[in-house]
Design a protein around this motif. Structure first.
Motif, short mmCIF file in Angstrom:
data_model
loop_
_atom_site.label_atom_id
_atom_site.label_comp_id
_atom_site.label_asym_id
_atom_site.label_seq_id
_atom_site.Cartn_x
_atom_site.Cartn_y
_atom_site.Cartn_z
N ASP A 110 4.87 16.06 3.32
CA ASP A 110 5.85 14.99 3.55
C ASP A 110 7.08 15.55 4.25
O ASP A 110 7.66 14.89 5.14
CB ASP A 110 6.24 14.34 2.22
N SER B 262 9.92 4.20 -2.54
CA SER B 262 8.95 4.59 -1.51
C SER B 262 8.12 5.77 -1.98
O SER B 262 8.65 6.74 -2.53
CB SER B 262 9.68 4.96 -0.22
N CYS C 18 8.05 9.82 4.55
CA CYS C 18 7.45 9.35 5.79
C CYS C 18 7.30 7.83 5.82
O CYS C 18 7.38 7.21 6.89
CB CYS C 18 6.09 10.01 6.00
N GLU C 19 7.07 7.23 4.65
CA GLU C 19 6.94 5.77 4.64
C GLU C 19 8.30 5.10 4.88
O GLU C 19 8.37 4.02 5.49
CB GLU C 19 6.32 5.28 3.34
N VAL D 227 8.78 4.99 8.61
CA VAL D 227 8.02 3.93 9.28
C VAL D 227 8.92 2.72 9.51
O VAL D 227 9.04 2.21 10.63
CB VAL D 227 6.78 3.51 8.45
N ILE E 17 2.47 10.80 4.10
CA ILE E 17 2.05 9.76 3.15
C ILE E 17 0.83 10.21 2.35
O ILE E 17 0.78 10.05 1.13
CB ILE E 17 1.76 8.45 3.90
N GLU F 251 1.77 -2.12 1.62
CA GLU F 251 2.31 -1.71 2.92
C GLU F 251 1.78 -0.35 3.35
O GLU F 251 1.59 -0.09 4.54
CB GLU F 251 3.84 -1.68 2.86
N THR F 252 1.53 0.52 2.36
CA THR F 252 0.99 1.85 2.67
C THR F 252 -0.36 1.72 3.37
O THR F 252 -0.61 2.36 4.40
CB THR F 252 0.80 2.67 1.38
N PHE G 131 -0.02 0.04 6.94
CA PHE G 131 0.42 0.98 7.96
C PHE G 131 -0.71 1.91 8.35
O PHE G 131 -0.91 2.21 9.54
CB PHE G 131 1.61 1.79 7.44
N THR G 132 -1.48 2.36 7.37
CA THR G 132 -2.62 3.24 7.65
C THR G 132 -3.64 2.54 8.54
O THR G 132 -4.19 3.13 9.48
CB THR G 132 -3.29 3.69 6.34
#
Length: 317
Positions: free
Chosen positions: A27, A124, A128-129, A132, A154, A169-170, A173-174
């Motif tokens: 991270d 969070s 890294c998230e 984003v 992440i 959301e994780t 985004f992936t």
């Protein structure tokens, strides 16, 4: 403080330095490299200074540009990423303190807000998230290179999407990164599956030394400098060893201590399952982290450090 304030400071700065915590994980490195790439899209001069980090992350875009040190001592802007307090910041006195403006971006609930501007979101699952959302807000296109760095962070801090902090959301985004060509399976394999020979040997060693205490609710194990030298361990080869104890049935807290060279003491890593907030335990020793993952430094011998940390854990277990 808003993201507009941060954006304004970025726009004003001509040279920027990016820093993170000691013994940086995925991270930390992912955040640094993603931010460097993003700011370079804004035509900024950006240095990432990390004297030592695990070669596990050498595949990331821009990793070959990481510096061990810099001749510049008065950057216009210093950005600290994924670092809860100033004492753990690599290059804090040399580069962060001397910068004209200091920004802290982090996801640790124990963050001491040591910057001029602080953007901290303890909800969070990874720094890294947070980035984003920041990049999207300031109009930075998250391309394949930036996305690879962000996803590394992440994946690292969520244990491969298995920790409770993972959100919808994780995964969204992936999924978006997959559409952009980011190789999620390769990143997962490099970051979480492939181990160095030294890591494997150290894993066997700490398993042999592992003690089960308090009716199996606590595991304790340790590693000395001599152990690292014996197996030619490099920075990062100890990462993840603390997880071994936590994965045993019935264990609430895993304790792993590693001797810190020239410091007369041990770096303590704690992991917990459902009930124990190990961040609170580490705060007793000026450390911190997350509820389920935290660390600190305690001076003394193996037995002295063991007695001190177990005394605090037993109060909350």
């Amino acid at each position: 403080m808003t993201l507009d304030d941060i954006l304004e400071e970025i726009k004003k700065a001509e040279n920027i330095v990016i820093l993170t915590h000691e013994t940086p994980d995925g991270d930390a490195i992912g955040s640094c490299l993603a931010t460097k790439l993003a700011l370079e899209h804004m035509e900024k001069q950006v240095d990432v200074i990390v004297p030592e980090y695990s070669r596990t992350f050498s595949f990331l875009p821009g990793a070959d540009k990481i510096k061990k040190e810099s001749d510049i001592k008065d950057y216009d802007l210093a950005i600290a990423l994924d670092c809860a307090n100033f004492s753990r910041l690599i290059g804090g006195e040399e580069y962060f303190e001397t910068a004209k403006t200091k920004i802290v971006i982090d996801h640790h609930g124990s963050n001491s807000m040591y910057g001029d501007l602080n953007f901290v979101n303890p909800v969070s699952p990874a720094c890294c998230e947070i980035l984003v959302g920041m990049f999207e807000y300031i109009g930075i296109n998250i391309d394949k290179e930036i996305g690879s760095c962000l996803l590394t962070g992440i994946i690292t801090d969520t244990g491969g999407f298995k920790y409770s902090g993972v959100t919808a959301e994780t995964f969204e985004f992936t999924a978006e990164l997959l559409r952009k060509g980011v190789n999620v399976s390769e990143i997962y394999t490099r970051v979480l599956q492939i181990k160095t020979r030294a890591h494997f040997e150290l894993s066997k060693l700490i398993c042999d030394r592992m003690e089960f205490l308090e009716e199996g609710k606590i595991t304790f194990t340790y590693m000395n400098i001599e152990d690292e030298n014996k197996f030619n361990a490099e920075p990062g080869d100890h990462e993840g060893l603390v997880e071994i104890g936590r994965d045993v049935e019935g264990v609430e807290v895993s304790v792993f201590i590693r001797e810190k060279e020239n410091a007369n003491g041990y770096k303590v890593s704690l992991r917990s399952n459902k009930y124990v907030n190990v961040s609170d335990v580490c705060l007793m020793f000026s450390g911190g982290g997350h509820q389920r993952a935290a660390g600190c430094f305690i001076p003394g011998t193996v037995e002295q450090v063991k007695d001190k940390i177990l005394k605090e854990i037993k109060k909350v277990i």
